[in-house]
Design an enzyme around this catalytic site. Structure first.
Site, PDB file in Angstrom:
ATOM      1  N   GLU A  63     -10.070   3.301  -8.442  1.00 49.16           N
ATOM      2  CA  GLU A  63     -11.256   3.640  -7.780  1.00 49.16           C
ATOM      3  C   GLU A  63     -11.709   4.431  -8.670  1.00 49.16           C
ATOM      4  OE1 GLU A  63     -12.369   4.876  -3.218  1.00 49.16           O
ATOM      5  OE2 GLU A  63     -10.742   5.870  -4.231  1.00 49.16           O
ATOM      6  N   GLU A 104       0.040   4.866  -0.198  1.00 43.34           N
ATOM      7  CA  GLU A 104      -0.432   6.282  -0.048  1.00 43.34           C
ATOM      8  C   GLU A 104       0.394   7.499   0.179  1.00 43.34           C
ATOM      9  OE1 GLU A 104      -4.049   7.190   0.021  1.00 43.34           O
ATOM     10  OE2 GLU A 104      -2.842   9.074  -0.107  1.00 43.34           O
ATOM     11  N   HIS A 153       1.017  -1.198   0.056  1.00 45.95           N
ATOM     12  CA  HIS A 153      -0.067  -0.041  -0.054  1.00 45.95           C
ATOM     13  C   HIS A 153       0.880   1.256  -0.030  1.00 45.95           C
ATOM     14  CE1 HIS A 153      -2.883   2.910   2.109  1.00 45.95           C
ATOM     15  NE2 HIS A 153      -3.440   2.702   0.648  1.00 45.95           N
ATOM     16  N   HIS A 168      -6.057   3.963  -6.274  1.00 47.02           N
ATOM     17  CA  HIS A 168      -6.981   5.055  -5.796  1.00 47.02           C
ATOM     18  C   HIS A 168      -6.875   6.427  -5.908  1.00 47.02           C
ATOM     19  CE1 HIS A 168      -9.497   1.650  -3.480  1.00 47.02           C
ATOM     20  NE2 HIS A 168      -8.671   1.045  -4.483  1.00 47.02           N
ATOM     21  N   GLU A 209     -16.840   2.391   0.816  1.00 48.38           N
ATOM     22  CA  GLU A 209     -16.288   2.991   2.147  1.00 48.38           C
ATOM     23  C   GLU A 209     -17.071   4.223   2.671  1.00 48.38           C
ATOM     24  OE1 GLU A 209     -14.678   3.286  -0.566  1.00 48.38           O
ATOM     25  OE2 GLU A 209     -13.766   4.968  -0.859  1.00 48.38           O
TER      26      GLU A 209
END
Lengths: 682, 682
Positions: free
Chosen positions: A479, A382, A380, A460, A485
């Site tokens: 996304e 981010e 991941h 995303h 979510e």
């Protein structure tokens, strides 16, 4: 059947340019239903599109406004017209359909300015049975090297005022694309993202979008007069739209058309307009499912940052790995594993490290354990919008992941509005939009670097999809819309039941979406008193078939799956890679039904979802293989189910069916139905 | 599949009537999807209808205003509630589908006025999976014998403001029902005829209509407040709506609902609410095709009245009989054969004789010749609106026809507005509407007398159909909408291409329609310079499958059929009696595709028509019998066909298909496609 439509008419009328002459070139689709006409009127370029002899796109302007140079919009002369017919069938290494036919007639018109120092431009049209793609090409030429595009003049003048399903562009306080779709007449639309889906008064469904966006600004559509949309290019922070040099090609501008809304979904024009696989051997790319240390954070049961509720601990990751191995779910995503999450990370994304783990998480040990269990790991990354920080670490990061056997990476760019960091030429940090040329280039850099390291990418907060997965098959999914979510924390209550009946006809026309379905714990604990999942249980299952993604999450907590083993069975079994896709019912915003055939087993799967209305849908199973007997394992809304008042009831029934069966499916309000059609063993 | 939905919940809440109590009774459809609730509020009757727990019809008033008596609208008490479940499958002697399931739960609520001299009324609801029927019953009771209804208070309060497809009622200078359909929001609708078709904002399709109209006024729907429609009863010339006596039953008021527009077409609720066959042996009733001395008059090539261009001569009739025999088309209609056509017959309908022929027409000789050739004759009884004149001759007329072997009669009531003649109680001739109780009774008299004489009836300028063919299977078909003759002479240019894509979802929900398709001479001679047929040739063929009628005309001139033998082949072969009907594409006003199975051969036929847009429609042939090979003989629009500019091109192709085939059908603008699927001989 198709063969009798194979006829191509390609011709051009090419008059010597008189004082005010009109010259035109025309190309028809291979089946003759669509015609594109390119015209010079007083030397200015226009195109139009007709279908069955009726106007679809009225004469619409073309060209560019440049910085510090004359506009490229004529007056031109046509210097040459070339045509060719093309017909191939190519194979998607993974996808919603294995074999895709790419059949078009192409028209290339070269135009030259009449003025001294004349610049040259080509306009290339590809005319398909299901629509048209066109792009501009600026060839290498004397006197034109680097240039900056301030505005693209491309128009789409529609023949009427259709219904449009759209999301607004440029909302400075929102994550781009993460909006509920609005339905209005085109005349009431603001500047909108593409794909833009429309229904004309005579019942034609249209989608305007673009293909192969690799080094250009994203195109939005801005109202520009009656029934007129104009290309709107996302600018850089300095106001320039596109920084480029000759030779260059723009992305394809696309119009798809179908008589049924489902026809937009099974149109593969966007993929066809992308270049073939540039990666070579892609046998290492494997679609699949994944679980994740993720939903718990959205429910505030755990945190991304360190502390007593830190989700990404070595121990918790091993628990997920065990659960994933036991249930054959493929991979585990771990969010919050690395350094940089503490504090306001959306404002301080440059604190993120993508190689160093948090103190209670041992990336090497987790990777070792996952490998031992035969489970994949999804790294991941981010960024919090701090793009330069990510780019600096990119090579090192992916090299490490390759070494550790991390085969996929979910990237993230959570930030609000035009604040993605870029360091400009003067060393100053400026804010860029998510979907300008800067980010287009960035995503391209990530996917290419990932390809070199045999890493699959799930973006995303992305730039919208434009079919690049054909060229870079490691660009799996994105996304780029309101995902599940929002059900967890949206102050306005999450995604209304109609959301999932609109997405397949809008966002997913661009490409796969990582919606993260499969939440079976439909009601939350005291941490989330005002939110809940706005579907029935059956609808959560149906979403796996309805919302295509090659990486598909089983988003819920393991403990919830253990509570609902019957429903979970469908999630365990449903594939993510398809031989074929059919749309059986297609009503935008009302209901939609998909049937898809598993690439591996040959079993078929069906998913059907509805909005707030309960439905009784007749489904002819003619898509099943002829002569084969199947057992239909039906996951339907239980009697009295209702998304708002009674979401849990789920009935699971089996019955023998074949291609001649007509199923009468009952969907509860806000409900759905999922079916696995299991081939009888011969 | 269906069996798992068989559950019936029938209950009622019945509280002792307190001062302001609300008492209610409830019934669910057998599958549980629809619930009807009957309520007394302050003693006044209301009903509501929910589907899947959501309001379809909000609480809506019920009752009657009487002449010279207190209204029947409460305050009531519920004196009893009875329920029953019903499930049968019955066989249509002919029709669009052979076996029809009639499954409902019934709720009968008996109410009694609280006042002294209390009157009694029953309200009966039948709750189906596809809708609801309800009617009022006034039982025999002391103090209530003859009474006159001035107004019916029945409301339909919708839950929103749907789209409606409608034709206006009460146009004094037009023939009733012969209007183009309008599409507006319900809030913009005037008083409209039924069936009234609507689409809600959430994509539900609704139809409000009535069933079993045998001795009552026709019901229209009048706007009566927000989202509210109220029953509007066509009055007699004296202002009374219904003249009746106890015991009596009103027609059924009906609401049909479907998630797809095609579901309204394959709902048989209207037929199910009619009484079973009252005629006994109906083996003498035979659906079929017919030709006619008819189109020539519409083209002004011949006249109804006597003179040099008189169409109905013995010689011409024999020519038609020969043509009909040679091509196996069944029967011949001869119009203008009798006395009374000369002069303005719409104003002097009482000059018509229905037994005496014109001087150049020998009815006995024509009948003898037809019998010799094995061709049926369709008698023609145009009344010009002079109903008493027709009723006086009725017994004698039908007795003669039976003797001559004339097995069918087309009746006609051409007159404009409320001018149908009736002789009132004082011997005065007054004007009545086409669709008031007087004409309802008249048509009933005709069909019953015809039944006694073994005569089939085809009514033009009728009262709308309400499913009476179930009870009187000799009531074959009707006009009651704009038919093809408008193409010949309508000063506004005839029926636009979308007309035939609306009719199946509106007019034909009531029952069969004698549209008179099959005109292959699409352009007319100098007599008709401003008119033409607004379809392609292929669409004319498709109409035989799209617009159901058990008596289906081959409307064109024999000489035109001889010009187009390839297209004519489909008209010769297409059946008029079906084992089953499927709707494959259903978009009101855009396009519609039917598949129907021949009752006799087991071959399937397909018809598809479009509006002004050309279409590419994918059609999965899963309806074909499993395991059977077919040859599809396809009649499609030729390349470049267009209803307005190029209507004639027709391509006929054959290809092998089976249930797993997906056809890609191409329809030209204003075009269509017709297919015969011929079973391979085993």
């Amino acid at each position: 059947m198709d063969s009798r439509f194979i006829w191509a008419v390609l011709f051009f009328l090419f008059a010597a340019s008189g004082a005010s002459s009109s010259v035109s070139a025309t190309a028809d689709s291979p089946d003759g239903s669509i015609r594109v006409t390119f015209d010079l009127k007083e030397g200015r370029p226009f195109y139009r599109i007709d279908r069955f002899g009726r106007e679809l796109i009225r004469p619409s302007a073309m060209g560019f406004i440049l910085k510090d140079a004359k506009p490229i919009q004529g007056p031109f002369e046509i210097s040459s017209v070339r045509t060719r017919a093309f017909d191939e069938t190519w194979t998607q290494p993974w996808g919603e359909k294995r074999e895709i036919r790419n059949r078009f007639n192409e028209l290339t018109v070269s135009v030259t300015e009449k003025a001294p120092g004349a610049r040259r431009m080509d306009v290339v049209f590809r005319v398909y049975e299901d629509g048209v793609g066109f792009r501009y090409e600026i060839p290498a030429q004397t006197g034109l090297d680097r240039f900056e595009i301030m505005d693209e003049l491309t128009e789409f003048v529609l023949a009427g005022d259709p219904q449009a399903w759209w999301i607004p562009a440029y909302l400075p306080d929102k994550v781009e694309y993460e909006q509920l779709y609005r339905r209005t007449r085109l005349s009431a639309m603001d500047t909108a993202h593409t794909p833009l889906t429309m229904e004309t008064e005579n019942g034609l469904f249209l989608s305007i979008h673009e293909a192969a966006l690799t080094d250009y600004a994203s195109m939005q559509l801005a109202p520009a007069g009656p029934n007129t949309l104009k290309a709107d290019l996302t600018p850089w922070s300095d106001g320039v739209a596109v920084k480029t040099r000759a030779p260059m090609k723009t992305p394809w501008r696309t119009l798809q058309v179908a008589d049924d809304a489902g026809g937009l979904i099974t149109s593969y024009l966007i993929l066809n307009l992308n270049e073939p696989n540039a990666l070579g051997d892609v046998s290492w790319i494997r679609p699949g499912k994944y679980t994740g240390i993720w939903w718990a954070m959205h429910l505030e049961l755990a945190t991304w940052g360190t502390g007593p509720k830190h989700g990404a601990t070595t121990e918790n990751a091993k628990r997920y790995i065990d659960f994933t191995a036991k249930n054959g779910l493929g991979s585990v995503l771990v969010e919050g594993w690395n350094k940089g999450w503490d504090g306001d990370w959306t404002a301080h994304g440059d604190r993120f490290s993508f190689t160093r783990n948090a103190p209670d998480y041992d990336i090497r040990e987790v990777a070792r354990y996952a490998a031992e269990k035969g489970v994949g790991l999804i790294g991941h990354n981010e960024t919090g919008g701090a793009v330069p920080n990510y780019e600096r670490q990119l090579k090192e990061t992916f090299a490490l992941y390759e070494k550790l056997g991390i085969q996929s990476v979910k990237t993230g760019y959570v930030n609000f509005g035009p604040r993605l960091q870029r360091v400009d030429e003067k060393g100053k940090t400026v804010g860029e939009w998510h979907h300008g040329q800067y980010m287009v280039r960035h995503h391209q850099k990530v996917v290419e670097e990932a390809g070199r390291r045999h890493i699959m990418i799930d973006v995303h907060e992305p730039v919208k999809d434009t079919g690049l997965r054909r060229t870079w098959p490691n660009l799996m999914t994105r996304e780029g819309a309101r995902g599940q979510e929002y059900e967890a924390w949206d102050p306005e209550g999450g995604n209304p039941p109609e959301h999932a009946t609109i997405l397949p006809f809008t966002r997913l026309l661009a490409g796969p979406m990582d919606y993260t379905p499969g939440v079976l714990g439909l009601r939350f604990g005291p941490e989330r008193p005002r939110n809940r999942v706005n579907t029935t249980a059956a609808k959560q299952l149906a979403l796996y078939v309805v919302l295509y993604s090659p990486l598909q999450m089983a988003a819920d907590l393991p403990e919830n799956y253990e509570k609902f083993p019957d429903a979970f069975r469908f999630i365990r079994e449903v594939p993510t890679d398809w031989e074929d896709t059919r749309v059986l019912h297609a009503r935008i915003g009302d209901y939609v039904t998909f049937a898809r055939k598993d690439r591996n087993s040959g079993d078929w799967y069906l998913g059907s979802v509805t909005d707030e209305e309960g439905r009784i849908l007749e489904t002819q199973l003619g898509f099943l293989d002829p002569g084969v007997k199947y057992t239909a394992r039906i996951y339907r809304d239980g009697d009295g189910a209702h998304w708002e008042t009674n979401p849990y009831p789920l009935s699971i029934e089996e019955e023998p069916v074949d291609a001649s069966t007509v199923l009468k499916m009952r969907l509860a309000p806000g409900g759905g139905q999922a079916i696995r059609f299991i081939r009888a063993q011969p």
